[in-house]
Design a protein around this motif. Structure first.
Motif, short mmCIF file in Angstrom:
data_model
loop_
_atom_site.label_atom_id
_atom_site.label_comp_id
_atom_site.label_asym_id
_atom_site.label_seq_id
_atom_site.Cartn_x
_atom_site.Cartn_y
_atom_site.Cartn_z
N GLU A 210 6.18 64.57 67.63
CA GLU A 210 6.86 65.10 66.46
C GLU A 210 6.28 66.45 66.07
OE1 GLU A 210 9.46 64.19 64.71
OE2 GLU A 210 9.87 62.43 65.96
N ALA A 211 4.95 66.58 66.15
CA ALA A 211 4.30 67.85 65.81
C ALA A 211 4.73 68.95 66.76
CB ALA A 211 2.79 67.68 65.82
N ALA A 214 8.24 70.07 66.04
CA ALA A 214 8.30 70.93 64.85
C ALA A 214 7.77 72.33 65.16
CB ALA A 214 7.50 70.30 63.72
N ASP A 219 8.36 75.70 62.85
CA ASP A 219 7.77 75.27 61.59
C ASP A 219 6.34 75.79 61.47
OD1 ASP A 219 10.11 73.95 61.27
OD2 ASP A 219 9.25 71.93 61.19
N GLN A 222 0.80 73.95 59.30
CA GLN A 222 0.47 72.90 58.33
C GLN A 222 1.64 71.96 58.12
OE1 GLN A 222 -0.74 74.27 54.44
NE2 GLN A 222 -1.75 72.35 53.96
N SER A 223 2.83 72.49 58.01
CA SER A 223 4.01 71.67 57.80
C SER A 223 4.24 70.73 58.99
CB SER A 223 5.25 72.56 57.61
OG SER A 223 6.42 71.79 57.55
N ALA A 224 4.07 71.25 60.22
CA ALA A 224 4.30 70.45 61.41
C ALA A 224 3.36 69.25 61.47
CB ALA A 224 4.14 71.32 62.66
N THR A 226 1.52 67.99 58.86
CA THR A 226 1.62 67.13 57.67
C THR A 226 2.80 66.18 57.81
OG1 THR A 226 0.64 68.82 56.24
CG2 THR A 226 1.95 67.10 55.17
N SER A 227 3.94 66.69 58.26
CA SER A 227 5.14 65.86 58.37
C SER A 227 5.03 64.84 59.50
CB SER A 227 6.38 66.74 58.59
OG SER A 227 6.27 67.47 59.80
N SER A 228 4.31 65.17 60.56
CA SER A 228 4.21 64.27 61.71
C SER A 228 3.06 63.28 61.60
CB SER A 228 4.03 65.08 63.00
OG SER A 228 2.77 65.76 63.00
#
Length: 257
Positions: A210-211, A214, A219, A222-224, A226-228
């Motif tokens: 997932e990372a 992203a 992306d 940090q967003s990649a 954090t979300s994964s």
């Protein structure tokens, strides 16, 4: 010159006739039709055989799973139904994974399309253009806060194969001397790249995949992560150690590394 045939048009017509035996080249007359059609059929057969051979080279794991005879029959059906989009045989397989998924004789092998997708990505990684990678020391110069807000661009050979249902990493490992793959193991993801003249791969966990997805979309770092929920330190260390990052781009695009 007026009255002279358009050479480019003649070549296009000839190329079309090689891919479709229902089309005859411009200029074929009734007195030469039989002889011309016979000669063209020789070229057409050579084109088909060359495309099939190139596909067998590109889809090695599929060949290992089904055998060369089966694959050649599958590839022949693909070649007959899918016109080549490039004069480069190395480009002639982009549509094969989707074709396999809809190929009725392969309905009993539902994992085959996903394996073909992995093969195609491995093949494209090998022929991807060269591109320099940045050093991990760039992170030190940038600092943690700026890096967290930035995005990364990978070198062209980097790719990600994901299967929601099938153990594609185990199948690849099986074909390089590992134990037999168990289809019930579930979906897996594989990170793909090239080092010098060899294509490499390694399995990724769901969060890591997932990372990477992203990051590939652009992306922020940090967003990649954090979300994964992926371990940023571990995954980033591997990406930089394998020299897979081409550039770091800050939001204002004024301080690309």
């Amino acid at each position: 010159m007026l009255g002279q045939p358009d050479y480019a048009a003649l070549l296009d017509a000839f190329a079309t006739s090689l891919g479709d035996d229902r089309n005859a080249p411009v200029g074929m007359t009734s007195t030469t039709a039989t002889a011309t059609a016979t000669r063209i059929s020789v070229y057409r057969n050579n084109v088909r055989l060359n495309r099939i051979a190139a596909l067998a080279d590109a889809f090695g794991n599929v060949v290992k799973l089904v055998g060369r005879d089966y694959f050649c029959a599958l590839a022949r059906a693909y070649v007959d139904r899918t016109p080549a989009r490039s004069a480069n045989l190395h480009d002639d397989g982009a549509q094969l994974p989707e074709f396999v998924r809809g190929f009725e004789p392969a309905a009993g092998l539902p994992y085959l399309g996903d394996v073909a997708d992995v093969d195609w990505r491995l093949h494209r990684a090998y022929f991807a253009e060269d591109c320099h990678a940045i050093e991990s020391s760039a992170l030190t110069r940038l600092g943690p806060e700026r890096f967290a807000a930035a995005s990364v661009r990978f070198v062209p050979c980097v790719d990600l194969a994901r299967s929601s249902r099938w153990p594609i990493a185990d199948i690849l490992r099986m074909h390089t001397g590992g134990s037999s793959a168990h289809l019930g193991a579930g979906g897996q993801s594989v990170l793909i790249w090239r080092e010098r003249f060899a294509v490499r791969w390694e399995p990724l966990g769901p969060a890591e995949a997932e990372a990477i997805t992203a990051l590939m979309k652009g992306d922020a770092v940090q967003s990649a992560f954090t979300s994964s929920g992926a371990d940023a330190g571990s995954l980033l260390a591997r990406l930089f150690s394998h020299r897979l990052v081409h550039a770091i781009e800050e939001p204002d695009h004024e301080k690309d590394m």
